[in-house]
Design an enzyme around this catalytic site. Structure first.
Site, PDB file in Angstrom:
ATOM      1  N   ASP A  41      -3.178   3.670   7.798  1.00 20.29           N
ATOM      2  CA  ASP A  41      -2.001   3.967   6.963  1.00 20.29           C
ATOM      3  C   ASP A  41      -1.632   5.443   7.036  1.00 20.29           C
ATOM      4  O   ASP A  41      -1.217   6.029   6.034  1.00 20.29           O
ATOM      5  CB  ASP A  41      -2.234   3.543   5.509  1.00 20.29           C
ATOM      6  CG  ASP A  41      -2.452   2.044   5.369  1.00 20.29           C
ATOM      7  OD1 ASP A  41      -2.681   1.591   4.225  1.00 20.29           O
ATOM      8  OD2 ASP A  41      -2.413   1.336   6.386  1.00 20.29           O
ATOM      9  N   GLU A  70      -2.014  -5.184  -1.465  1.00 15.15           N
ATOM     10  CA  GLU A  70      -1.699  -6.076  -0.343  1.00 15.15           C
ATOM     11  C   GLU A  70      -2.139  -7.524  -0.546  1.00 15.15           C
ATOM     12  O   GLU A  70      -2.219  -8.290   0.409  1.00 15.15           O
ATOM     13  CB  GLU A  70      -2.231  -5.506   0.985  1.00 15.15           C
ATOM     14  CG  GLU A  70      -1.628  -4.157   1.369  1.00 15.15           C
ATOM     15  CD  GLU A  70      -0.158  -4.238   1.855  1.00 15.15           C
ATOM     16  OE1 GLU A  70       0.352  -5.338   2.072  1.00 15.15           O
ATOM     17  OE2 GLU A  70       0.454  -3.153   1.992  1.00 15.15           O
ATOM     18  N   HIS A  92       0.791  -1.224   0.000  1.00 19.63           N
ATOM     19  CA  HIS A  92       0.000   0.000   0.000  1.00 19.63           C
ATOM     20  C   HIS A  92       0.830   1.284   0.000  1.00 19.63           C
ATOM     21  O   HIS A  92       0.275   2.372  -0.157  1.00 19.63           O
ATOM     22  CB  HIS A  92      -0.974   0.016   1.198  1.00 19.63           C
ATOM     23  CG  HIS A  92      -2.318   0.591   0.827  1.00 19.63           C
ATOM     24  ND1 HIS A  92      -3.447   0.391   1.594  1.00 19.63           N
ATOM     25  CD2 HIS A  92      -2.702   1.370  -0.217  1.00 19.63           C
ATOM     26  CE1 HIS A  92      -4.476   1.037   1.039  1.00 19.63           C
ATOM     27  NE2 HIS A  92      -4.048   1.633  -0.063  1.00 19.63           N
ATOM     28  N   HIS A 152       4.226   1.304   4.041  1.00 16.17           N
ATOM     29  CA  HIS A 152       2.839   0.981   3.663  1.00 16.17           C
ATOM     30  C   HIS A 152       1.852   1.385   4.753  1.00 16.17           C
ATOM     31  O   HIS A 152       0.650   1.437   4.517  1.00 16.17           O
ATOM     32  CB  HIS A 152       2.687  -0.492   3.260  1.00 16.17           C
ATOM     33  CG  HIS A 152       2.708  -1.468   4.387  1.00 16.17           C
ATOM     34  ND1 HIS A 152       2.179  -2.723   4.266  1.00 16.17           N
ATOM     35  CD2 HIS A 152       3.213  -1.388   5.652  1.00 16.17           C
ATOM     36  CE1 HIS A 152       2.343  -3.385   5.410  1.00 16.17           C
ATOM     37  NE2 HIS A 152       2.963  -2.597   6.270  1.00 16.17           N
ATOM     38  N   ASP A 190      -9.906  -0.123   4.166  1.00 19.01           N
ATOM     39  CA  ASP A 190      -8.721  -0.741   4.778  1.00 19.01           C
ATOM     40  C   ASP A 190      -9.020  -1.079   6.240  1.00 19.01           C
ATOM     41  O   ASP A 190      -9.802  -0.371   6.897  1.00 19.01           O
ATOM     42  CB  ASP A 190      -7.577   0.293   4.710  1.00 19.01           C
ATOM     43  CG  ASP A 190      -6.180  -0.294   4.823  1.00 19.01           C
ATOM     44  OD1 ASP A 190      -5.263   0.270   4.191  1.00 19.01           O
ATOM     45  OD2 ASP A 190      -5.997  -1.311   5.535  1.00 19.01           O
ATOM     46  N   ASP A 214      -7.014  -6.292   2.745  1.00 21.01           N
ATOM     47  CA  ASP A 214      -7.165  -6.682   4.149  1.00 21.01           C
ATOM     48  C   ASP A 214      -8.337  -5.980   4.833  1.00 21.01           C
ATOM     49  O   ASP A 214      -8.587  -6.191   6.031  1.00 21.01           O
ATOM     50  CB  ASP A 214      -5.868  -6.520   4.959  1.00 21.01           C
ATOM     51  CG  ASP A 214      -5.475  -5.073   5.238  1.00 21.01           C
ATOM     52  OD1 ASP A 214      -4.263  -4.830   5.409  1.00 21.01           O
ATOM     53  OD2 ASP A 214      -6.345  -4.186   5.302  1.00 21.01           O
ATOM     54  N   HIS A 225      -6.676  -0.762   8.256  1.00 19.43           N
ATOM     55  CA  HIS A 225      -5.698   0.160   8.835  1.00 19.43           C
ATOM     56  C   HIS A 225      -5.845   1.571   8.256  1.00 19.43           C
ATOM     57  O   HIS A 225      -6.298   1.734   7.132  1.00 19.43           O
ATOM     58  CB  HIS A 225      -4.281  -0.340   8.539  1.00 19.43           C
ATOM     59  CG  HIS A 225      -4.071  -1.774   8.856  1.00 19.43           C
ATOM     60  ND1 HIS A 225      -4.224  -2.786   7.916  1.00 19.43           N
ATOM     61  CD2 HIS A 225      -3.727  -2.398  10.011  1.00 19.43           C
ATOM     62  CE1 HIS A 225      -3.967  -3.959   8.488  1.00 19.43           C
ATOM     63  NE2 HIS A 225      -3.675  -3.759   9.752  1.00 19.43           N
ATOM     64  N   ASP A 253      -7.520  -1.749   0.066  1.00 22.42           N
ATOM     65  CA  ASP A 253      -6.584  -2.716   0.657  1.00 22.42           C
ATOM     66  C   ASP A 253      -7.382  -3.992   0.881  1.00 22.42           C
ATOM     67  O   ASP A 253      -8.381  -3.980   1.596  1.00 22.42           O
ATOM     68  CB  ASP A 253      -6.072  -2.145   1.988  1.00 22.42           C
ATOM     69  CG  ASP A 253      -4.979  -2.999   2.607  1.00 22.42           C
ATOM     70  OD1 ASP A 253      -4.096  -2.422   3.267  1.00 22.42           O
ATOM     71  OD2 ASP A 253      -5.014  -4.229   2.424  1.00 22.42           O
TER      72      ASP A 253
HETATM   73  N1  LIG Z   1      -0.273   0.273  11.432  1.00 29.32           N
HETATM   74  C1  LIG Z   1       0.721  -0.724  11.151  1.00 29.32           C
HETATM   75  C2  LIG Z   1       0.205  -1.648  10.020  1.00 29.32           C
HETATM   76  C3  LIG Z   1       0.184  -1.003   8.661  1.00 29.32           C
HETATM   77  C4  LIG Z   1      -0.555  -1.863   7.641  1.00 29.32           C
HETATM   78  C5  LIG Z   1      -0.395  -1.349   6.232  1.00 29.32           C
HETATM   79  B1  LIG Z   1      -1.547  -1.762   5.244  1.00 29.32           B
HETATM   80  O1  LIG Z   1      -1.274  -1.237   3.932  1.00 29.32           O
HETATM   81  O2  LIG Z   1      -1.701  -3.180   5.190  1.00 29.32           O
HETATM   82  O3  LIG Z   1      -2.793  -1.191   5.660  1.00 29.32           O
HETATM   83  C6  LIG Z   1       1.056  -1.501  12.433  1.00 29.32           C
HETATM   84  C7  LIG Z   1      -0.102  -2.282  12.918  1.00 29.32           C
HETATM   85  N2  LIG Z   1       0.057  -2.880  14.245  1.00 29.32           N
HETATM   86  C8  LIG Z   1       1.309  -2.591  14.958  1.00 29.32           C
HETATM   87  C9  LIG Z   1       1.291  -3.264  16.343  1.00 29.32           C
HETATM   88  C10 LIG Z   1       0.974  -4.760  16.243  1.00 29.32           C
HETATM   89  O4  LIG Z   1       0.825  -5.353  17.533  1.00 29.32           O
HETATM   90  C11 LIG Z   1      -0.266  -4.987  15.407  1.00 29.32           C
HETATM   91  C12 LIG Z   1      -0.115  -4.324  14.079  1.00 29.32           C
HETATM   92  C13 LIG Z   1       2.022  -0.080  10.729  1.00 29.32           C
HETATM   93  O5  LIG Z   1       3.009  -0.808  10.607  1.00 29.32           O
HETATM   94  O6  LIG Z   1       2.015   1.142  10.575  1.00 29.32           O
HETATM   95 MN   LIG Z   2      -3.363  -0.377   3.612  1.00 26.07          MN
HETATM   96 MN   LIG Z   3      -4.359  -2.747   5.678  1.00 26.81          MN
END
Ligand SMILES: N[C@](CCCC[B-](O)(O)O)(CCN1CCC(O)CC1)C(=O)O
Ligand SMILES: [Mn+2]
Ligand SMILES: [Mn+2]
Length: 305
Positions: free
Chosen positions: A123, A272, A96, A136, A119, A229, A121, A227
């Site tokens: 993002d 994704e 993403h 992403h 989504d 997901d 998330h 997304d």
């Molecule tokens: N918000 C997350 C996930 C982003 C997902 C990107 B996508 O494009 O797929 O929407 C982190 C999410 N979170 C961090 C703590 C963990 O315990 C659980 C996942 C991040 O890494 O920023």
């Molecule tokens: Mn996303």
């Molecule tokens: Mn996502």
């Protein structure tokens, strides 16, 4: 008006291998064939070629900033070209982080665009709030003018500047929002519909309020960044960050039917899909077939024939 699919086999916005095979997997699920017998044929532009930059040190804890920035600069040009030529564009991801280039390229042609982000998330992390550093999970932060004073200069992104206003964005499907993201959503007053809101209001009301929020004052092109997901992991298991309690098949299809019915869809990202993360071939096929279904629905395929 032709519809072009552009493959973006790219994965450096996150750390798991395999999402670069998303475009091929979606094609193998019959994207072009499934749509060709309908009156909105999709023309396959093929895949963009991304080169991995050798020297690309982390920026803070953000991996591959220059590689991600360069990929998005390339994608921006491709999307701008397709939209500029009067086509609808379907961007097949890839992770993403590619929405940065996709939306930026779209905005070059359609500065008044609005963005619907479907989504699990948000993002919308900045490099300072991101728990993972993965780009992403930061895409929206690169687009918003309202976050300019909160964003550091990330190497690889000097080719662009933020252009989107918070009021021109709506989220649907949120259910895993980081603390820093929640503060940003609230501070900027961004309109979002979490899975709890969908449970309370129903998807029909969510779409009514979403489209009224974005289009009531003025009709304008829609950028749909989808997304995979956003769907419940039982429907879309082959993805990098699955979160329980997602959209049902019917909710997801209703979202894309309503967006089609506005007649304003201009660019759609489908991202994704990671075919290496399905536990079985059937799990991969379920995920890729679902991606084709939401694209078909967004392009006008109806359930009533
Ligand atoms: N918000 C997350 C996930 C982003 C997902 C990107 B996508 O494009 O797929 O929407 C982190 C999410 N979170 C961090 C703590 C963990 O315990 C659980 C996942 C991040 O890494 O920023
Ligand atoms: Mn996303
Ligand atoms: Mn996502």
């Amino acid at each position: 008006k032709k519809t072009y699919a552009v493959g973006t086999p790219f994965s450096k916005g996150q750390k798991r291998r395999g999402v670069e095979h998303g475009p091929k997997a979606i094609r193998d699920a019959g994207l072009v064939e499934r749509l060709s017998n309908l009156d909105y044929a999709v023309h396959d532009f093929g895949d963009l070629t991304f080169k991995h930059l050798e020297k690309d040190e982390h920026f803070m804890h953000v991996p591959f900033p220059r590689t991600v920035g360069r990929a998005n600069q390339l994608l921006s040009g491709a999307v701008s070209g397709a939209v500029g030529a009067g086509h609808t564009c379907i961007m097949l991801g890839g992770d993403h982080s590619l929405a940065i280039g996709s939306v930026e390229g779209h905005a070059q042609q359609c500065p008044d665009l609005c963005l619907i982000w479907v989504d699990a998330h948000a993002d919308i992390n900045t490099p300072l709030t991101s728990p993972s550093g993965n780009l992403h999970g930061q895409s929206v932060a690169f687009l918003l003018k309202d976050l300019q004073n909160k964003m550091p200069e990330v190497p690889g992104f000097s080719w662009m500047k933020p252009f989107l206003s918070a009021r021109d964005l709506v989220y649907i499907g949120l259910r895993d929002v980081d603390p820093g993201e929640h503060i940003i959503l609230k501070t900027l007053g961004i309109q979002y519909f979490s899975m709890r809101d969908i449970d309370r209001m129903g998807i029909q009301r969510v779409m009514e309020v979403t489209l009224d929020h974005l289009l009531a004052r003025k009709q304008r092109p829609i950028h749909l960044s989808f997304d995979i997901d956003a769907f419940d992991p039982s429907l879309a298991p082959a993805t990098g960050t699955p979160v329980n309690g997602g959209l049902t098949y019917r909710e997801g299809i209703y979202v894309t039917e309503e967006i089609h019915n506005t007649g304003l869809l201009s660019v759609m990202d489908v991202v994704e899909v990671n075919p290496t993360l399905g536990a079985t071939p059937e799990a991969v096929e379920a995920t890729t077939s679902l991606a084709v279904d939401v694209i078909a629905s967004a392009l006008g395929q109806t359930r009533e024939g």
